[in-house]
Design an enzyme around this catalytic site. Structure first.
Site, mmCIF file in Angstrom:
data_model
loop_
_atom_site.group_PDB
_atom_site.id
_atom_site.type_symbol
_atom_site.label_atom_id
_atom_site.label_comp_id
_atom_site.label_asym_id
_atom_site.label_seq_id
_atom_site.Cartn_x
_atom_site.Cartn_y
_atom_site.Cartn_z
ATOM 1 N N ASN A 178 0.858 -1.292 -0.046
ATOM 2 C CA ASN A 178 0.229 0.126 0.076
ATOM 3 C C ASN A 178 0.965 1.328 -0.117
ATOM 4 O OD1 ASN A 178 -1.830 1.933 0.406
ATOM 5 N ND2 ASN A 178 -2.423 1.377 2.538
ATOM 6 N N LYS A 228 0.134 4.309 -0.336
ATOM 7 C CA LYS A 228 -0.581 5.635 0.471
ATOM 8 C C LYS A 228 -0.313 6.602 -0.582
ATOM 9 C CE LYS A 228 -0.250 3.238 4.831
ATOM 10 N NZ LYS A 228 0.032 3.413 6.200
ATOM 11 N N HIS A 241 -9.514 1.184 5.096
ATOM 12 C CA HIS A 241 -7.969 1.379 5.850
ATOM 13 C C HIS A 241 -8.338 2.502 6.866
ATOM 14 C CE1 HIS A 241 -4.134 2.374 6.613
ATOM 15 N NE2 HIS A 241 -3.745 1.375 5.851
ATOM 16 N N GLU A 247 -6.767 4.864 7.948
ATOM 17 C CA GLU A 247 -6.592 6.302 7.763
ATOM 18 C C GLU A 247 -7.649 6.901 6.916
ATOM 19 O OE1 GLU A 247 -2.776 5.604 5.493
ATOM 20 O OE2 GLU A 247 -1.962 4.879 7.313
ATOM 21 N N GLU A 307 -5.250 -4.767 10.616
ATOM 22 C CA GLU A 307 -4.161 -3.654 10.854
ATOM 23 C C GLU A 307 -4.462 -2.938 11.957
ATOM 24 O OE1 GLU A 307 -2.309 -2.641 6.775
ATOM 25 O OE2 GLU A 307 -3.709 -1.272 7.176
ATOM 26 N N GLY A 354 2.902 2.162 10.581
ATOM 27 C CA GLY A 354 3.863 3.364 10.660
ATOM 28 C C GLY A 354 4.618 3.674 11.732
ATOM 29 N N SER A 370 3.614 -2.229 10.238
ATOM 30 C CA SER A 370 5.077 -2.315 10.517
ATOM 31 C C SER A 370 5.621 -3.715 10.126
ATOM 32 C CB SER A 370 5.536 -1.823 11.778
ATOM 33 O OG SER A 370 5.044 -0.579 12.260
HETATM 34 P P1 13P Z 1 3.196 0.470 7.599
HETATM 35 O O1 13P Z 1 3.732 -1.198 6.961
HETATM 36 O O2 13P Z 1 3.838 1.537 7.070
HETATM 37 O O3 13P Z 1 3.173 0.359 9.045
HETATM 38 O O4 13P Z 1 1.818 0.490 6.966
HETATM 39 C C1 13P Z 1 0.890 -0.543 7.246
HETATM 40 C C2 13P Z 1 -0.591 -0.038 6.397
HETATM 41 O O5 13P Z 1 -1.188 0.717 6.742
HETATM 42 C C3 13P Z 1 -0.630 -0.703 5.338
HETATM 43 O O6 13P Z 1 -2.078 -0.414 4.793
#
Ligand code: 13P
Length: 254
Positions: free
Chosen positions: A9, A11, A98, A100, A170, A176, A216
């Site tokens: 992803n 983003k 997601h 976010e 997740e 992150g 992560s």
């Molecule tokens: P990270 O791998 O950067 O923690 O992000 C995970 C994520 O949100 C994938 O959709």
């Protein structure tokens, strides 16, 4: 056997040329180095979907996805992108729900159930994300939160439709932050998710559902996470922005 998947992803990262060059590197490395049956998906910004999908066409292991879509196929929704549009440029997957998007764009379980319908009716596959915040984990509410995300977002589907869905757990506190869930913590939730699917759709549907872990996940911890019985791969953020790291996560399944 259910499908093993490693999905990236991106983003809102990388410009078009950077994306194209990283994607080409991923394709070449997957061709040269990946020996297992795992599938690779890259979920990129909308504006790169057409080019990346064209590149992926001749590579059976690699597919392309979007990171969101609108719930309607067309209409007066200035600036939005529909599942129908995503389908028309050759992509195959859409990330939905997601954290976010839930957090910054107010996406509710109800709107996500509508987006799921839009994705499926356009013959795309949703990668449907669930996960609890740190507060919800610490207060012990996390099973309830995940149960309502799944049931309100997906349990209106019939078993055949649900068979098209990929799930991703997740935990928000692991995204992150460099703070991965332990393999045991992730396995506990994945097993819970599979149990809920079995209750709704039956054991054979649950056994066929791919459930990814995200948060992560990187080349160092992927093998341990993916060796858990109910973890079928990963949804990778930061580590998917470097072709070497991403393909090393993919190779955790070799
Ligand atoms: P990270 O791998 O950067 O923690 O992000 C995970 C994520 O949100 C994938 O959709």
């Amino acid at each position: 056997m259910r499908q093993k998947i490693v999905a990236g992803n991106w983003k809102m990262n990388l410009d078009y040329n950077e994306g194209l060059s990283i994607f080409s590197e991923i394709i070449n490395m997957v061709n040269d180095e990946v020996t297992g049956k795992q599938s690779v998906i890259v979920c990129c910004p909308y504006t790169y979907l057409h080019s990346l999908s064209a590149l992926a066409k001749t590579h059976p292991k690699v597919s392309v996805g979007a990171q969101n879509c609108h719930q309607e196929d067309a209409g007066a929704y200035t600036g939005e992108i529909s599942a129908r549009m995503i389908k028309s440029v050759g992509a195959e997957y859409v990330i939905l729900g997601h954290s976010e998007r839930r957090q910054h764009f107010g996406e509710t379980n109800l709107v996500l159930s509508q987006k799921t319908n839009a994705v499926l009716s356009n013959s795309l596959k949703p990668i449907f994300c669930v996960g609890e915040t740190l507060e919800e984990r610490e207060s012990g509410q996390f099973f309830d939160v995940i149960k309502s995300q799944i049931s309100e977002g997906l349990f209106h589907l019939d078993a055949q439709q649900f068979g098209q869905v990929v799930l991703a757990y997740e935990p928000v506190w692991a995204i992150g932050t460099g703070k991965t869930a332990t393999a045991a913590q992730a396995q506990e939730i994945h097993a819970f998710i599979r149990k809920e699917i079995a209750t709704q759709f039956g054991q054979s549907v649950a056994d066929e559902t791919t459930v990814l872990y995200g948060g992560s996940c990187n080349p160092k911890n992927a093998k341990e996470l993916f060796s858990e019985p109910d973890i079928d791969g990963g949804l990778i953020g930061g580590a998917s922005l470097k072709s070497r790291d991403f393909v090393d996560v993919v190779k955790a399944f070799n």
